[in-house]
Write a protein that holds these residues in place. Structure first.
Motif, PDB file in Angstrom:
ATOM      1  N   GLY A 181       0.804  -1.223   0.000  1.00 32.23           N
ATOM      2  CA  GLY A 181       0.000   0.000   0.000  1.00 32.23           C
ATOM      3  C   GLY A 181       0.837   1.273   0.000  1.00 32.23           C
ATOM      4  O   GLY A 181       2.069   1.234   0.106  1.00 32.23           O
ATOM      5  N   TRP A 182       0.154   2.407  -0.163  1.00 37.28           N
ATOM      6  CA  TRP A 182       0.794   3.731  -0.130  1.00 37.28           C
ATOM      7  C   TRP A 182      -0.270   4.723   0.310  1.00 37.28           C
ATOM      8  O   TRP A 182      -1.304   4.838  -0.379  1.00 37.28           O
ATOM      9  CB  TRP A 182       1.318   4.088  -1.529  1.00 37.28           C
ATOM     10  CG  TRP A 182       2.092   5.385  -1.594  1.00 37.28           C
ATOM     11  CD1 TRP A 182       1.586   6.626  -1.875  1.00 37.28           C
ATOM     12  CD2 TRP A 182       3.490   5.563  -1.389  1.00 37.28           C
ATOM     13  NE1 TRP A 182       2.573   7.568  -1.852  1.00 37.28           N
ATOM     14  CE2 TRP A 182       3.765   6.946  -1.555  1.00 37.28           C
ATOM     15  CE3 TRP A 182       4.533   4.689  -1.073  1.00 37.28           C
ATOM     16  CZ2 TRP A 182       5.050   7.460  -1.420  1.00 37.28           C
ATOM     17  CZ3 TRP A 182       5.816   5.224  -0.943  1.00 37.28           C
ATOM     18  CH2 TRP A 182       6.066   6.583  -1.113  1.00 37.28           C
ATOM     19  N   ARG A 183      -0.020   5.406   1.416  1.00 39.09           N
ATOM     20  CA  ARG A 183      -1.019   6.380   1.900  1.00 39.09           C
ATOM     21  C   ARG A 183      -1.338   7.399   0.814  1.00 39.09           C
ATOM     22  O   ARG A 183      -0.429   7.864   0.130  1.00 39.09           O
ATOM     23  CB  ARG A 183      -0.470   7.108   3.127  1.00 39.09           C
ATOM     24  CG  ARG A 183      -0.325   6.222   4.351  1.00 39.09           C
ATOM     25  CD  ARG A 183       0.346   6.987   5.487  1.00 39.09           C
ATOM     26  NE  ARG A 183       0.750   6.096   6.552  1.00 39.09           N
ATOM     27  CZ  ARG A 183       1.914   5.429   6.582  1.00 39.09           C
ATOM     28  NH1 ARG A 183       2.794   5.573   5.612  1.00 39.09           N
ATOM     29  NH2 ARG A 183       2.182   4.637   7.597  1.00 39.09           N
ATOM     30  N   THR A 184      -2.566   7.758   0.697  1.00 35.18           N
ATOM     31  CA  THR A 184      -3.127   8.754  -0.249  1.00 35.18           C
ATOM     32  C   THR A 184      -3.227   8.250  -1.682  1.00 35.18           C
ATOM     33  O   THR A 184      -3.455   9.046  -2.597  1.00 35.18           O
ATOM     34  CB  THR A 184      -2.354  10.109  -0.277  1.00 35.18           C
ATOM     35  OG1 THR A 184      -1.092   9.926  -0.952  1.00 35.18           O
ATOM     36  CG2 THR A 184      -2.147  10.689   1.107  1.00 35.18           C
ATOM     37  N   ALA A 185      -3.053   6.951  -1.902  1.00 39.57           N
ATOM     38  CA  ALA A 185      -3.122   6.456  -3.291  1.00 39.57           C
ATOM     39  C   ALA A 185      -4.010   5.220  -3.377  1.00 39.57           C
ATOM     40  O   ALA A 185      -3.681   4.261  -4.068  1.00 39.57           O
ATOM     41  CB  ALA A 185      -1.719   6.163  -3.812  1.00 39.57           C
TER      42      ALA A 185
END
Ligand SMILES: NC(=O)c1ccc[n+]([C@@H]2O[C@H](COP(=O)([O-])OP(=O)(O)OC[C@H]3O[C@@H](n4cnc5c(N)ncnc54)[C@H](O)[C@@H]3O)[C@@H](O)[C@H]2O)c1
Length: 251
Positions: free
Chosen positions: A152-156
């Motif tokens: 995962g990747w925050r804001t995406a």
């Protein structure tokens, strides 16, 4: 290594810039004949000029095609059939970063656009390409995912979901067509120096430090892996996710 792609007909989507341009250059250098598509036709023309500068007899056809439209993918396959009499290789690379927001702030329109281009686009592409590859008796598809197809990747959230989707779609299609001679793989780049990352030097420097190799990837480093996977040298490789990420996912 000579990948022996002479006379092979290949589609590259998103071929006007960055990784798609590098993939087109790698395939062309190994002898493939290209159909270059993008919403940016001028960029594709520049890619074609670079292909010709690298190899005088390079062959390429440029077509405006929106990856989020099935009819554009059908027109792209028809262009390959018209120009080269068949299709052997397809690289589904077109993609966008899209809206950067926490999930609860992400607009439904922003979500849908990313899924439309990055995930639906790969489904539409393969839906149009597979009959032509079957008619040829086999071939190879490479879908461009991302490290964010694995983590995962925050804001995406939309981008991450789209790239996880590409990995799952790749595995399933690979199972379905393995017996009929079509290999389908995904490549997952780490952060690669292209316009999709923007141009803020501080951001780029920070992103570089996230990789064990302590630098960003270069588009050509992805292009060469894709050309290998597209070639018969990778005849045992299907349904795979290949990282090209400087060790990012090993952490
Ligand atoms: N650069 C990275 O760090 C990175 C990392 C992992 C994965 N990727 C993936 O690699 C692929 C290529 O990205 P890039 O870094 O070269 O970016 P880029 O912005 O340089 O190139 C993307 C290309 O896709 C085209 N495009 C955008 N929307 C389109 C649409 N609807 N239809 C057709 N073409 C469209 C753009 O015009 C552009 O030419 C994307 O799928 C991206 O998600 C990039």
């Amino acid at each position: 290594m000579d990948l022996e792609l002479q006379g092979k007909a290949a589609i590259v989507t998103g071929a006007a810039s960055g990784i798609g341009r590098a993939i087109a250059l790698s395939l062309s250098r190994e002898g493939a004949d290209l159909v270059l598509t993008d919403i940016d036709v001028a960029g594709c023309e520049q890619t074609l000029a670079q292909m010709r500068a690298a190899r005088a007899d390079a062959k390429g056809v440029v077509l405006r095609a929106d990856a989020s439209r099935l009819d554009d993918h059908e027109a792209t396959v028809n262009a390959a059939l018209d120009a080269y009499g068949g299709l052997d290789i397809a690289v589904n690379n077109a993609g966008i970063g899209g809206e950067a927001n926490l999930t609860c702030d992400m607009s439904p329109e922003g979500w849908r656009r990313v899924i439309d281009v990055n995930l639906n686009g790969v489904y539409y592409a393969m839906h149009a390409q597979l009959p032509a590859l079957l008619a040829r008796g086999g071939g190879s598809i490479v879908n461009i995912a991302s490290i964010l197809g694995r983590v995962g990747w925050r804001t995406a959230s939309a981008y991450v979901a789209s790239k996880h989707g590409v990995v799952g779609l790749t595995k399933t299609a690979a199972l379905e067509y393995a017996e009929r001679g079509i290999r389908i793989n995904a490549v997952g780049p780490g952060f690669v120096e292209t316009p999709i990352l923007g141009a803020d030097p501080e951001v780029l420097e920070h992103l570089a430090t996230l990789h064990p190799i302590q630098r960003l990837g270069q588009p050509g480093e992805v292009g060469d892996l894709v050309a290998y996977l597209a070639s018969a040298r990778a005849s045992l490789v299907t349904g795979a996710y290949y990282p090209a990420d400087g060790g990012y996912l090993a952490q």
